[in-house]
Design an enzyme around this catalytic site. Structure first.
Site, short mmCIF file in Angstrom:
data_model
loop_
_atom_site.label_atom_id
_atom_site.label_comp_id
_atom_site.label_asym_id
_atom_site.label_seq_id
_atom_site.Cartn_x
_atom_site.Cartn_y
_atom_site.Cartn_z
N PHE A 1 0.78 -1.12 -0.12
CA PHE A 1 -0.03 -0.05 0.20
C PHE A 1 0.97 1.57 -0.25
O PHE A 1 0.60 2.53 -0.66
CB PHE A 1 -1.21 0.14 1.97
CG PHE A 1 -0.28 -0.11 2.51
CD1 PHE A 1 -0.38 1.80 2.72
CD2 PHE A 1 0.56 -0.48 2.99
CE1 PHE A 1 -0.21 1.72 5.02
CE2 PHE A 1 1.03 -0.38 4.89
CZ PHE A 1 0.78 1.06 4.91
N LYS A 2 1.80 1.46 0.06
CA LYS A 2 3.17 1.97 0.46
C LYS A 2 3.10 2.99 -0.78
O LYS A 2 3.13 4.04 -0.96
CB LYS A 2 4.40 2.25 1.44
CG LYS A 2 4.22 1.51 2.45
CD LYS A 2 3.83 2.52 3.75
CE LYS A 2 4.11 1.40 4.83
NZ LYS A 2 4.73 1.26 5.79
N ASP A 3 3.11 2.36 -1.76
CA ASP A 3 2.92 2.45 -3.39
C ASP A 3 2.55 3.15 -3.56
O ASP A 3 2.52 4.95 -4.56
CB ASP A 3 2.80 1.47 -4.37
CG ASP A 3 4.30 0.45 -4.41
OD1 ASP A 3 4.99 1.08 -3.83
OD2 ASP A 3 4.04 -0.52 -3.99
N MET B 1 3.62 6.78 -1.80
CA MET B 1 4.94 6.81 -2.14
C MET B 1 5.64 7.30 -3.94
O MET B 1 6.43 7.72 -4.11
CB MET B 1 5.87 5.47 -2.24
CG MET B 1 7.73 6.14 -1.34
SD MET B 1 8.17 6.94 -0.26
CE MET B 1 7.98 5.72 1.14
N THR C 1 7.85 0.55 3.40
CA THR C 1 7.97 2.03 2.92
C THR C 1 9.69 1.47 2.59
O THR C 1 9.81 2.91 1.04
CB THR C 1 8.66 2.82 4.06
OG1 THR C 1 7.15 3.38 4.96
CG2 THR C 1 9.13 4.31 4.04
#
Length: 462
Positions: free
Chosen positions: A111-113, A116, A144
Site C-alpha cells: 500500500f505504500k506505493d 510514495m 516503506t
C-alpha cells in the site's frame, strides 16, 4: 492552506514546505490548520470516476498553489501509471458484507506505493523548480523502504538512505531494498528493531546542524504528503459501495497509525464512515492504549507480520493533537514522557474522543495463520499476514454497514507464512520473478546515531 505542528512551537508552512520538511523543527508532525470539506454532491460525483480523478478531487484542496491544476493532474497520472490493475485499488468481496481493498498492485506490491509514487513525483517537480539537492533518510519496518527506493532510484538531485532492522523484515522486503543498482540509493541494515530506526531518524531531524548540512528530507509517514495520498482510497472504495448515500466502515491493519489516520481525515472531510477499526498483531500497543487510556511501551516481539512490529506509532501523535483540541504543548509533554519514561496517560476527555472515533482489536500469531487458512476456503483470497490480521479483526466488527478491510501487501512478500498456512507458495509477479537471483548491496550498521550520520555524510553526492 497552511500547516501547523502537533507540538505548537514550529512556524506555519505551506504544503510544499511541509512536504519537503517532513518533521517539524519542534519535533512535531505537520497537519493542515483546517480540514477541507467535501459536500455530499462532490462525493457522490466520484461514482464511476477513475482513481486518478478521485485522487485529484480529494487532494487538490490541500495543496494550495504548490502546483497548478494541470501540473497536479499530470503528477497523479504519472504516479499511478505503473500500477498493474486498471482500478488501482480494486475491491473483492469476502463475505455478505465484508470487502477487501487490494492495495498491493503497485510496483513494490504494498500500500505504500500509493503515497510514495506520488511523493516521488511531487518531490521531483519541486526540486526541478528550485534546483536544490536533498538527502532522504527513511526508516522502515519493511514496506516503506522498498517503496521509497522505487520512487526515488536514479533521480539526479536525491540521495536515499533507508534504515531497516537487521533480520526483522521478510526476505522479499529486504531484497527489494538491497538489489537496486542505482548509486543514489543505500540500504542500511541497523542492529536493532524498527523503533530504533525510527528514533534515529527523528534524532537526525532534531540535530539541526546535520539536518541543514545534508538538506535532510523525510518520506516516512511523518511526512504529511504520505498521509494525504492515502486518504484517496478511503473515498474511492467507499463510493464504490454506495457512499455518500450509505455509511461504510473500515478495518486497517496498522503499526505506525498513518493509514488509519488517513481514514480519520477522510471522515473529517465528509465521508460517512461508521467505524474506523484499528487492527494490531501481538505488538498491540494501539489496542492496549484504547483499552486502558495509557500508552505503555512493552518491547517488540518479532512476528509473521513484521511491518506492524512497532511500539512507537508516530502518527498517533496526530490523533492526540486532535483529541486534545489541538493543544500542542500537551502533546509535546506526552511525547516527551513516552521518550523518557516509556509511557504516558491520556486525559479522560481525550481518550473519550479517541474511543468515539476508533475501535480496535488484535490477532495473535495463531489467529493470523488461521485467518489466512480460512479465507482461502471462504473466498479463495490469499492473504498476506498483515491483511489476515485485518480480516480477523474486521470479521468481529461486522454489522449491517459494509466493512472494508485494507489488504496492505501482496502475499508473495511473505511467502513462508502464507505457505505454512495454506500449503501454497505464492509466486512473485513477472516483473519481480528474478528477485532472488539479483545481487544484494547492503551495509550493516550499529544502532548508533553518530555512526549513521557519519556514513550518510560520507556517501552523499557532492
Amino acid at each position: 492552506m497552511k500547516y501547523v505542528s502537533t507540538r505548537g512551537a514550529a512556524p506555519e508552512l505551506t504544503f510544499e514546505e511541509a512536504m519537503m520538511t517532513g518533521l517539524a523543527r519542534d519535533g512535531g508532525l505537520y497537519v493542515p490548520d483546517e480540514i477541507p470539506q467535501l459536500s455530499h454532491a462532490q462525493i457522490a460525483a466520484m461514482a464511476g470516476q477513475s482513481y486518478e480523478d478521485v485522487a485529484y478531487a480529494v487532494m487538490r484542496p490541500f495543496i494550495g498553489d504548490t502546483f497548478s491544476d494541470d501540473e497536479f493532474r499530470k503528477l497523479i497520472e504519472t504516479a499511478y501509471a505503473g500500477f498493474n490493475h486498471a482500478a488501482r485499488a480494486p475491491l473483492k468481496q469476502l463475505d455478505n458484507n465484508h470487502f477487501l481493498l487490494e492495495l498491493f498492485h503497485g510496483p513494490t506490491l504494498a500500500f505504500k506505493d500509493f503515497a510514495m509514487q506520488l511523493i516521488g513525483q511531487m518531490f521531483q517537480a519541486s526540486l526541478t523548480r528550485s534546483g536544490k539537492r536533498i538527502t532522504i533518510v527513511g526508516a522502515t519496518s519493511g514496506d516503506t523502504g522498498s517503496a521509497a527506493i522505487e520512487a526515488f532510484r536514479g533521480l539526479n538531485n536525491v540521495d536515499v538512505f533507508i534504515l531497516f532492522p537487521h533480520g526483522r523484515v521478510s526476505e522479499v522486503q529486504r531484497r527489494q531494498m538491497t538489489t537496486p543498482v542505482e548509486d543514489n540509493v543505500h540500504a542500511l541494515a541497523v542492529d536493532g528493531d524498527f523503533d530504533d530506526c525510527q528514533a534515529a531518524l527523528k534524532d537526525m531531524f532534531n540535530d539541526f546542524e546535520f539536518r541543514d548540512g545534508v538538506n535532510l528530507a523525510g518520506v516516512n509517514s511523518i511526512n504529511w504528503g504520505r498521509v494525504l495520498a492515502q486518504v484517496v482510497y478511503f473515498f474511492s472504495s467507499a463510493v464504490a459501495l454506495g457512499a455518500p448515500h450509505r455509511k461504510v466502515s473500515f478495518t486497517v491493519p496498522t503499526g505506525n497509525f498513518g493509514d488509519i489516520f488517513a481514514g480519520y481525515i477522510a471522515k473529517r472531510m465528509g465521508l460517512p464512515i461508521e467505524r474506523l477499526v484499528i487492527a494490531t498483531n501481538q505488538n498491540d500497543i494501539l489496542h492496549r492504549t484504547l483499552e486502558t487510556g495509557a500508552q505503555v511501551k512493552e518491547g517488540v516481539v518479532p512476528s509473521i507480520s513484521p511491518s506492524m512490529d512497532i511500539q512507537v506509532s508516530s502518527n498517533f501523535e496526530r490523533a492526540l493533537f486532535e483529541a486534545y483540541g489541538r493543544d500542542g504543548a500537551t502533546v509535546a509533554e506526552q511525547m516527551d514522557d513516552l521518550k523518557t519514561k516509556g509511557s504516558f496517560t491520556i486525559s479522560q476527555g481525550a481518550i473519550d474522543m479517541l474511543r468515539d472515533t476508533f475501535a480496535s482489536g488484535r490477532a495473535s500469531e495463531e489467529e493470523t495463520y488461521a485467518a489466512i487458512t480460512s479465507e482461502l476456503t471462504r473466498s479463495g483470497e490469499v492473504l498476506c499476514p498483515h491483511s489476515a490480521v485485518g480480516v480477523k479483526v474486521g470479521d468481529a466488527f461486522q454489522s449491517d454497514v459494509p466493512m472494508i478491510t485494507l489488504a496492505t501487501a501482496h502475499p508473495a512478500k511473505f511467502p513462508a507464512a502464507v505457505e505454512k498456512a495454506t500449503g501454497q507458495h505464492p509466486p512473485l509477479p513477472p516483473h519481480m520473478a528474478d528477485l532472488y537471483e539479483r545481487d544484494e548491496r547492503v551495509t550493516r550498521v550499529p544502532n548508533d546515531l553518530a555512526a549513521l550520520q557519519t556514513l550518510i555524510k560520507e556517501r552523499i553526492s557532492k
